[in-house]
Design an enzyme around this catalytic site. Sequence first.
Site, short mmCIF file in Angstrom:
data_model
loop_
_atom_site.label_atom_id
_atom_site.label_comp_id
_atom_site.label_asym_id
_atom_site.label_seq_id
_atom_site.Cartn_x
_atom_site.Cartn_y
_atom_site.Cartn_z
N ASP A 159 0.94 7.25 -11.76
CA ASP A 159 2.36 7.40 -12.12
C ASP A 159 2.48 7.93 -13.54
OD1 ASP A 159 3.20 6.02 -9.65
OD2 ASP A 159 2.17 4.34 -10.57
N HIS A 187 3.89 -0.57 -9.29
CA HIS A 187 3.55 0.72 -8.69
C HIS A 187 4.32 0.82 -7.37
CE1 HIS A 187 1.51 4.12 -7.03
NE2 HIS A 187 1.14 3.41 -5.98
P1 NAX Z 1 -7.42 5.39 3.59
O1 NAX Z 1 -6.69 4.74 4.72
O2 NAX Z 1 -7.89 6.79 3.73
O3 NAX Z 1 -8.69 4.49 3.22
C1 NAX Z 1 -8.63 3.13 3.10
C2 NAX Z 1 -9.97 2.58 3.47
O4 NAX Z 1 -9.96 1.18 3.23
C3 NAX Z 1 -10.28 2.78 4.97
O5 NAX Z 1 -11.51 3.48 5.09
C4 NAX Z 1 -10.37 1.36 5.49
O6 NAX Z 1 -11.37 1.21 6.51
C5 NAX Z 1 -10.74 0.59 4.23
N1 NAX Z 1 -10.44 -0.84 4.30
C6 NAX Z 1 -9.43 -1.47 4.93
N2 NAX Z 1 -9.58 -2.80 4.81
C7 NAX Z 1 -10.69 -3.01 4.06
C8 NAX Z 1 -11.36 -4.18 3.61
N3 NAX Z 1 -10.91 -5.40 3.92
N4 NAX Z 1 -12.47 -4.01 2.88
C9 NAX Z 1 -12.95 -2.80 2.59
N5 NAX Z 1 -12.37 -1.65 3.02
C10 NAX Z 1 -11.25 -1.77 3.73
O7 NAX Z 1 -6.50 5.21 2.31
P2 NAX Z 1 -6.57 5.97 0.91
O8 NAX Z 1 -5.72 7.16 0.97
O9 NAX Z 1 -7.99 6.09 0.48
O10 NAX Z 1 -5.78 4.92 -0.01
C11 NAX Z 1 -6.34 3.65 -0.29
C12 NAX Z 1 -5.29 2.74 -0.88
O11 NAX Z 1 -4.82 3.26 -2.11
C13 NAX Z 1 -4.04 2.56 0.00
O12 NAX Z 1 -3.67 1.20 -0.02
C14 NAX Z 1 -3.02 3.40 -0.72
O13 NAX Z 1 -1.70 2.96 -0.44
C15 NAX Z 1 -3.41 3.14 -2.14
N6 NAX Z 1 -2.89 4.06 -3.17
C16 NAX Z 1 -2.62 3.54 -4.37
C17 NAX Z 1 -2.19 4.33 -5.42
C18 NAX Z 1 -1.88 3.75 -6.77
O14 NAX Z 1 -1.43 4.51 -7.61
N7 NAX Z 1 -2.11 2.47 -7.04
C19 NAX Z 1 -1.96 5.78 -5.23
C20 NAX Z 1 -2.68 6.35 -4.07
C21 NAX Z 1 -2.74 5.47 -2.85
O15 NAX Z 1 -1.56 5.64 -2.12
#
Ligand code: NAX
Length: 327
Positions: A159, A187
Amino acid sequence: MSKTMKVAVTGAAGQIGYSLLPRLASGEVFGPDTKISLQLLEITPALKALEGVVMELDDCAFPLLENIIVTDKAETAFDGVNWALLVGSKPRGPGMERGDLIRENGPIFVGQGKALATCAADNVRVLVVGNPANTNCLICMKNAGDIPKERFSAMTRLDQNRAKAQLANKAGVSISDVSRVTIWGNHSATQYPDSENARIKGKPVTDFIGHVEWLRGEFIETVQKRGAAIIAARGLSSAASAANAALDHVKSYINKTPTGDWFSAAVPSDGSYGIDEDLLFSFPVTSDGRSNYEIVRNLDWSDFAKEKIAKTHEELRAEKAVVQEML
Ligand code: NAX
């Protein structure tokens, strides 16, 4: 070549992981004299995909990449780690409310907090990226036993970077001319990107952007809704910029903050600015260069800012109430 940095990344097979891991392994964060051990956590069904990512990391032949561990056990992933980047969480499903997402993801961070407490290195730092990042981080921190709470932060750097880019573009200056950009609060779409305390070439932003309605309207909304705009355009959520922001966050912790500047991170409130203690609230912070931060005090809030910040504060209080039994 003296030291090895052990870095855990959860959700390593996801889109952010795919952008994050090669850059971490390249040495761009910890420098050319530090070897990297990557300890990658995924849920069991995603381990096969993660093996593919590991093959690609092997094929990059990074000289600094000493070791890669792939696991579906948090205790293995966090064993001896100096940094834990908690990216993995469940995405919001169709028709799911924010409260449902918080309740769904909370237990992940209960387990990971406990595992960090028993397995991580004494100097561990934890960055939560997985959404809802602030409240997931609060849960993790509250379940992490003796790990000092100052070790926990949640990411609002994306952000901040978005806000910085918007201001630089509007003013027609370089990114490096913009400093002191603060994101206050959560966020989420209630965050308050603060242009009033920001500087361009060391001067108030209004010296360069006279259009105050833009600063109080479109600027704020663009930053708040940038994630949704990227999903609408790309069909997928931001990944490269999110990974970049996570790396920026770590770099800002481990390097001394340049005098006169600061960066934004959601850290546990110590009551500064009247924010409830322990809420993971995004503040302006500076680092001493050894991964210890201080909240920047005594910034002024206009009445406009106060109203916006009260809203994001309320949202974080409400999120906390939803997960109370996990704290
Ligand atoms: P993806 O869905 O591509 O990847 C997430 C991964 O986490 C998947 O491979 C899934 O298998 C894994 N996962 C789920 N539960 C798990 C657990 N208990 N232990 C270990 N791995 C687990 O998402 P991606 O685009 O990589 O985003 C990841 C996270 O970042 C999401 O929650 C997303 O909302 C968040 N974000 C946060 C941002 C921020 O500024 N704080 C910005 C970007 C993003 O949106």
